[in-house]
Design an enzyme around this catalytic site. Structure first.
Site, PDB file in Angstrom:
ATOM      1  CD  GLU A   1      -2.610   1.352   2.568  1.00  0.00           C
ATOM      2  OE1 GLU A   1      -2.909   2.487   2.990  1.00  0.00           O
ATOM      3  OE2 GLU A   1      -2.932   0.297   3.159  1.00  0.00           O
TER       4      GLU A   1
ATOM      5  CB  THR B   1      -5.791   2.192   5.199  1.00  0.00           C
ATOM      6  OG1 THR B   1      -5.388   0.955   4.613  1.00  0.00           O
ATOM      7  CG2 THR B   1      -5.894   3.262   4.134  1.00  0.00           C
TER       8      THR B   1
END
Length: 310
Positions: free
Chosen positions: A133, A171
């Site tokens: 990510e 996240t």
């Protein structure tokens, strides 16, 4: 022995979505008139879980880290962790049929990074180096992003005082971890603007909250998940703060008997990319070999379809 099963646990909304998209592609590939042929390719692991990856590999899915060996015209799925724009361009140049399974929350981070870059901000990304990510997010504005992985990184960062600064974060961090780093950054750079709304995965936070609620009175903790899963690693770290006898296991075969000696109550939870089937197999082993009985706590999730922490 008693087993306390934490709730919520297991698949988050983004993982469910990515798995469903790949299932739909495989279903289409089973129809001769669909134009989709096996193998189907996925850039990086669909999600960070060995059981999920192995299951799809057995059904004709190939996970790749380099697009050069993907034949032209093949179907390529972008994983839930998102990809950098250069990967999208490379896939287009290779005439691949792309499908995007990026978690909507990760996609929001990418949008924010692009907008901040267009507005001439320097961007501080709180996250872990090398995570898929993070790699994808940095790719949106590589010349404007500074990766901050710890409070020490925040302390050591040197920037001119007149820079416009914004902050985004991976996240799957814990709220406590990200908040500590952010507070350090704010103390050093008063002009820092935080992302709005804060994009910590709601499932990540609620899994951690469930551990805090259920861990009282437990002698041992088993966190089910793969070692390359960031949110699972955060769960294991949190559990060890309360119960040193806490262990990360990829499945039932990794549970070592000596871990559970003299344990009367064991908490079991799992990361956001772990199939419930694997949790249940872990529970079954404890029931079979230790005569354990299961206590399951109430689910504290307010809206399992919403991935955003409020």
């Amino acid at each position: 022995m008693e087993i306390v099963l934490a709730r919520p646990r297991g698949f988050c909304a983004g993982v469910k979505r990515a798995v469903a998209i790949l299932e739909e592609i495989l279903l289409a590939a089973s129809r001769p008139d669909s134009g989709i042929k096996l193998p189907v390719y996925v850039f990086h692991e669909l999600v960070h879980n060995t059981w999920v990856v192995r299951s799809f590999q057995n059904r004709g899915v190939q996970f790749v880290n380099d697009l050069d060996h993907v034949p032209a015209g093949s179907v390529l799925l972008f994983s839930a962790h998102g990809v950098a724009p250069i990967i999208r361009q490379q896939a287009n140049d290779l005439q691949l049929k792309t499908v995007d399974a990026t978690c909507p929350l990760v996609a929001r981070i990418h949008d924010q990074v692009r907008n901040y870059a267009k507005s001439n901000y320097k961007i501080l990304l709180i996250g872990h180096s090398g995570h898929d990510e993070v790699v994808g997010t940095i790719g949106e504005a590589p010349d404007r992003i500074y990766l901050i992985g710890s409070e020490k990184d925040a302390e050591d960062l040197v920037l001119a005082e007149d820079h416009k600064l914004a902050c985004v974060m991976q996240t799957t961090l814990s709220a406590g971890e990200s908040d500590r780093i952010f507070r350090k950054l704010c103390s050093r750079f008063p002009q820092l603007r935080k992302q709005d709304p804060p994009c910590i995965c709601r499932a990540t936070q609620e899994h951690q909250d469930a551990v805090r609620q259920c861990i009282i009175g437990c002698d041992a903790v088993l966190v089910v998940g793969s070692v390359n899963s960031s949110n699972t690693q955060r769960l294991a770290e949190l559990a060890r703060e309360f119960v040193p006898n806490s262990f990360l296991v990829d499945g039932p075969d990794e549970v070592r008997p000596e871990w559970l000696e003299n344990s009367k109550r064991v908490l079991i939870t799992s990361g956001a990319s772990v199939p419930e089937e694997i949790v249940q197999k872990t529970v079954d082993r404890l029931v079979r070999e230790w005569g354990a009985v299961v206590l399951e706590r109430e689910d504290t999730t307010q809206d399992p379809t919403n991935p955003i922490r409020k």
